[in-house]
Design an enzyme around this catalytic site. Structure first.
Site, PDB file in Angstrom:
ATOM      1  N   ASP A  52       1.765   7.766  14.968  1.00 54.27           N
ATOM      2  CA  ASP A  52       3.049   7.178  14.589  1.00 54.27           C
ATOM      3  C   ASP A  52       4.070   7.377  15.705  1.00 54.27           C
ATOM      4  O   ASP A  52       4.979   8.205  15.607  1.00 54.27           O
ATOM      5  CB  ASP A  52       3.525   7.772  13.251  1.00 54.27           C
ATOM      6  CG  ASP A  52       2.651   7.334  12.093  1.00 54.27           C
ATOM      7  OD1 ASP A  52       2.108   6.205  12.144  1.00 54.27           O
ATOM      8  OD2 ASP A  52       2.481   8.109  11.140  1.00 54.27           O
ATOM      9  N   LYS A  89      -5.252   6.498  13.882  1.00 50.95           N
ATOM     10  CA  LYS A  89      -4.688   5.452  13.027  1.00 50.95           C
ATOM     11  C   LYS A  89      -3.504   4.818  13.728  1.00 50.95           C
ATOM     12  O   LYS A  89      -2.595   5.514  14.185  1.00 50.95           O
ATOM     13  CB  LYS A  89      -4.235   6.050  11.690  1.00 50.95           C
ATOM     14  CG  LYS A  89      -3.636   5.022  10.749  1.00 50.95           C
ATOM     15  CD  LYS A  89      -3.323   5.620   9.399  1.00 50.95           C
ATOM     16  CE  LYS A  89      -1.952   6.195   9.289  1.00 50.95           C
ATOM     17  NZ  LYS A  89      -0.849   5.224   9.344  1.00 50.95           N
ATOM     18  N   ASP A  99      -3.847   0.356  10.328  1.00 51.05           N
ATOM     19  CA  ASP A  99      -3.199   0.531   9.017  1.00 51.05           C
ATOM     20  C   ASP A  99      -1.998  -0.402   8.903  1.00 51.05           C
ATOM     21  O   ASP A  99      -0.860   0.006   9.100  1.00 51.05           O
ATOM     22  CB  ASP A  99      -2.782   2.014   8.918  1.00 51.05           C
ATOM     23  CG  ASP A  99      -1.979   2.340   7.678  1.00 51.05           C
ATOM     24  OD1 ASP A  99      -2.120   1.644   6.666  1.00 51.05           O
ATOM     25  OD2 ASP A  99      -1.215   3.331   7.736  1.00 51.05           O
ATOM     26  N   LEU A 100      -2.279  -1.682   8.594  1.00 48.71           N
ATOM     27  CA  LEU A 100      -1.181  -2.651   8.505  1.00 48.71           C
ATOM     28  C   LEU A 100      -0.858  -3.010   7.050  1.00 48.71           C
ATOM     29  O   LEU A 100       0.069  -3.778   6.807  1.00 48.71           O
ATOM     30  CB  LEU A 100      -1.515  -3.907   9.324  1.00 48.71           C
ATOM     31  CG  LEU A 100      -1.725  -3.645  10.824  1.00 48.71           C
ATOM     32  CD1 LEU A 100      -2.058  -4.941  11.556  1.00 48.71           C
ATOM     33  CD2 LEU A 100      -0.505  -2.988  11.464  1.00 48.71           C
ATOM     34  N   LYS A 101      -1.634  -2.501   6.120  1.00 46.48           N
ATOM     35  CA  LYS A 101      -1.354  -2.668   4.679  1.00 46.48           C
ATOM     36  C   LYS A 101      -0.974  -4.104   4.333  1.00 46.48           C
ATOM     37  O   LYS A 101       0.132  -4.371   3.848  1.00 46.48           O
ATOM     38  CB  LYS A 101      -0.236  -1.723   4.234  1.00 46.48           C
ATOM     39  CG  LYS A 101      -0.511  -0.245   4.487  1.00 46.48           C
ATOM     40  CD  LYS A 101       0.585   0.622   3.876  1.00 46.48           C
ATOM     41  CE  LYS A 101       0.375   2.096   4.084  1.00 46.48           C
ATOM     42  NZ  LYS A 101       0.600   2.574   5.456  1.00 46.48           N
ATOM     43  N   LEU A 102      -1.901  -5.033   4.557  1.00 47.92           N
ATOM     44  CA  LEU A 102      -1.589  -6.438   4.307  1.00 47.92           C
ATOM     45  C   LEU A 102      -1.355  -6.702   2.814  1.00 47.92           C
ATOM     46  O   LEU A 102      -2.074  -6.175   1.964  1.00 47.92           O
ATOM     47  CB  LEU A 102      -2.739  -7.338   4.822  1.00 47.92           C
ATOM     48  CG  LEU A 102      -2.652  -7.714   6.306  1.00 47.92           C
ATOM     49  CD1 LEU A 102      -2.719  -6.523   7.211  1.00 47.92           C
ATOM     50  CD2 LEU A 102      -3.747  -8.706   6.654  1.00 47.92           C
ATOM     51  N   ASP A 145      -0.034 -10.310   0.880  1.00 46.28           N
ATOM     52  CA  ASP A 145       0.560 -11.650   0.939  1.00 46.28           C
ATOM     53  C   ASP A 145      -0.303 -12.556   0.084  1.00 46.28           C
ATOM     54  O   ASP A 145      -1.202 -12.077  -0.614  1.00 46.28           O
ATOM     55  CB  ASP A 145       0.608 -12.109   2.417  1.00 46.28           C
ATOM     56  CG  ASP A 145       1.745 -13.106   2.677  1.00 46.28           C
ATOM     57  OD1 ASP A 145       1.977 -13.975   1.819  1.00 46.28           O
ATOM     58  OD2 ASP A 145       2.387 -13.011   3.733  1.00 46.28           O
ATOM     59  N   ILE A 146      -0.084 -13.855   0.149  1.00 46.02           N
ATOM     60  CA  ILE A 146      -0.940 -14.749  -0.634  1.00 46.02           C
ATOM     61  C   ILE A 146      -2.355 -14.694  -0.045  1.00 46.02           C
ATOM     62  O   ILE A 146      -2.522 -14.426   1.151  1.00 46.02           O
ATOM     63  CB  ILE A 146      -0.399 -16.201  -0.667  1.00 46.02           C
ATOM     64  CG1 ILE A 146      -0.244 -16.775   0.740  1.00 46.02           C
ATOM     65  CG2 ILE A 146       0.919 -16.254  -1.427  1.00 46.02           C
ATOM     66  CD1 ILE A 146       0.036 -18.263   0.763  1.00 46.02           C
ATOM     67  N   PRO A 147      -3.376 -14.936  -0.883  1.00 47.56           N
ATOM     68  CA  PRO A 147      -4.765 -14.773  -0.420  1.00 47.56           C
ATOM     69  C   PRO A 147      -5.077 -15.543   0.863  1.00 47.56           C
ATOM     70  O   PRO A 147      -5.740 -15.004   1.759  1.00 47.56           O
ATOM     71  CB  PRO A 147      -5.585 -15.307  -1.601  1.00 47.56           C
ATOM     72  CG  PRO A 147      -4.724 -15.018  -2.797  1.00 47.56           C
ATOM     73  CD  PRO A 147      -3.312 -15.226  -2.338  1.00 47.56           C
ATOM     74  N   THR A 155      -3.143 -16.403   3.380  1.00 50.27           N
ATOM     75  CA  THR A 155      -2.525 -15.787   4.566  1.00 50.27           C
ATOM     76  C   THR A 155      -3.258 -14.506   4.951  1.00 50.27           C
ATOM     77  O   THR A 155      -3.518 -14.254   6.134  1.00 50.27           O
ATOM     78  CB  THR A 155      -1.034 -15.496   4.280  1.00 50.27           C
ATOM     79  OG1 THR A 155      -0.411 -16.729   3.944  1.00 50.27           O
ATOM     80  CG2 THR A 155      -0.332 -14.872   5.464  1.00 50.27           C
ATOM     81  N   THR A 182       1.583   7.482  -1.183  1.00 45.87           N
ATOM     82  CA  THR A 182       1.761   8.913  -1.464  1.00 45.87           C
ATOM     83  C   THR A 182       3.240   9.324  -1.425  1.00 45.87           C
ATOM     84  O   THR A 182       3.583  10.443  -1.777  1.00 45.87           O
ATOM     85  CB  THR A 182       0.944   9.773  -0.476  1.00 45.87           C
ATOM     86  OG1 THR A 182       1.030   9.179   0.816  1.00 45.87           O
ATOM     87  CG2 THR A 182      -0.500   9.851  -0.875  1.00 45.87           C
ATOM     88  N   ARG A 227      -0.564  18.365   4.314  1.00 43.66           N
ATOM     89  CA  ARG A 227       0.377  19.309   4.911  1.00 43.66           C
ATOM     90  C   ARG A 227      -0.275  20.684   4.992  1.00 43.66           C
ATOM     91  O   ARG A 227      -1.029  21.068   4.087  1.00 43.66           O
ATOM     92  CB  ARG A 227       1.657  19.425   4.059  1.00 43.66           C
ATOM     93  CG  ARG A 227       2.522  18.156   4.050  1.00 43.66           C
ATOM     94  CD  ARG A 227       3.180  17.916   5.402  1.00 43.66           C
ATOM     95  NE  ARG A 227       3.973  16.700   5.452  1.00 43.66           N
ATOM     96  CZ  ARG A 227       3.528  15.499   5.818  1.00 43.66           C
ATOM     97  NH1 ARG A 227       2.266  15.339   6.159  1.00 43.66           N
ATOM     98  NH2 ARG A 227       4.325  14.456   5.854  1.00 43.66           N
ATOM     99  N   GLY A 243      -0.482  12.960  10.152  1.00 43.86           N
ATOM    100  CA  GLY A 243       0.483  12.461  11.121  1.00 43.86           C
ATOM    101  C   GLY A 243       1.328  13.574  11.691  1.00 43.86           C
ATOM    102  O   GLY A 243       0.915  14.319  12.582  1.00 43.86           O
ATOM    103  N   ARG A 244       2.543  13.707  11.118  1.00 44.45           N
ATOM    104  CA  ARG A 244       3.533  14.615  11.698  1.00 44.45           C
ATOM    105  C   ARG A 244       3.062  16.049  11.867  1.00 44.45           C
ATOM    106  O   ARG A 244       3.500  16.722  12.803  1.00 44.45           O
ATOM    107  CB  ARG A 244       4.811  14.549  10.849  1.00 44.45           C
ATOM    108  CG  ARG A 244       5.582  13.262  11.079  1.00 44.45           C
ATOM    109  CD  ARG A 244       6.560  12.964   9.983  1.00 44.45           C
ATOM    110  NE  ARG A 244       5.894  12.519   8.772  1.00 44.45           N
ATOM    111  CZ  ARG A 244       6.520  12.063   7.691  1.00 44.45           C
ATOM    112  NH1 ARG A 244       7.842  12.015   7.665  1.00 44.45           N
ATOM    113  NH2 ARG A 244       5.847  11.662   6.625  1.00 44.45           N
TER     114      ARG A 244
END
Ligand code: C5P
Length: 240
Positions: free
Chosen positions: A10, A32, A59-62, A64-66, A68, A120, A182, A211-212
């Site tokens: 990130d 990631k 990790d773009l977490k799409l 939208d309509i099917p 697209t 999360t 964590r 991540g962090r």
């Protein structure tokens, strides 16, 4: 065989990624790339990471309509990453079309596809009062995980705390990739449903996303080693 620990890159630029990865001196990692980085650096960065031998979760977490999502996945499959994702909230047809797109676009084995259940960072209060989804987080997670399996995806992103429930309902082979990790000494930041790496393993997570805890650590490599140790991996077995 993919590493169980996924490091969330990130960062906002390629330069920051390069300087972070330099301290790992060529070790092959599972990384990631999320929206923050991909929207700035795009496919070139993915190619660079692949050339360095890293496995990649894009990790773009799409959502939208099917149609697209289908077209977007045809394009993403060409990047030859290992793992991509969508929001299960987009529905079964959208998820089916995502997988079709990956099959059409990939030159070899298609990237695995997983779906985000409840983020999360979410809570029952947010879900019930802001988004008007009744019931408990667990009920929603199970429902979304079952839809994901029905649509033919390989697994879900969830909190480690929900893994036993998901595996119980969708089978032990159904992948669980779990952020919200964590160490006992860490701040929770914006994550709400968190556990330690050791606890995530005990609960049955297949991969943890960190991540962090690593990227903001004073010594990222050492922190990564500590997490590997907690998972039961010794440095010699990491495939360098
Ligand atoms: O810094 P931290 O360990 O909280 O980062 C977790 C990473 O996992 C972030 O990149 C975040 O976008 C991602 N993620 C998440 N919850 C999900 C899906 C992805 O925290 N449900």
């Amino acid at each position: 065989m993919l590493q169980p620990i996924i490091i969330a890159l990130d960062f906002e630029s390629k330069e920051k990624v390069q300087s972070f990865l330099a301290s790992f001196s060529g070790e092959r990692l599972f990384v990631k790339v999320g929206m923050e980085l991909f929207y700035q650096e795009g496919p070139d960065l993915i190619r660079m990471l692949k050339e360095q031998g890293h496995a990649i979760f894009l990790d773009l977490k799409l959502h939208d309509i099917p149609n697209t999502v289908h077209k977007a996945m045809v394009g993403l499959a060409k990047l030859d990453v290992d793992l991509v994702n969508v929001h299960a909230m987009g529905g079964i047809e959208m998820m089916e079309r995502a997988v079709q797109g990956l099959e059409e676009g990939s030159r070899g084995q298609r990237p695995k596809c997983i779906a985000v259940t409840q983020l999360t960072s979410s809570s029952k209060k947010i879900m019930n009062e802001e988004i008007s989804i009744p019931g408990s987080i667990e009920q929603s997670v199970v429902n979304l995980a079952e839809n994901t399996r029905t649509a033919g995806l390989e697994g879900v992103v969830s909190s480690p705390l929900e893994v036993p429930l998901i595996k119980g309902n969708c089978g032990s082979e159904f992948l669980t990739v779990t952020p919200g990790i964590r160490l006992l000494s860490d701040e929770k930041n914006d994550q709400k449903r968190v556990t330690t790496p050791g606890k995530a393993k005990e609960l049955g997570s297949d991969h943890i996303v960190v991540g962090r805890t690593i990227t903001c650590s004073e010594n990222p490599v050492q922190t990564y080693r500590n997490i590997q140790n907690e998972w039961g991996i010794t440095f010699e077995t990491t495939g360098r």
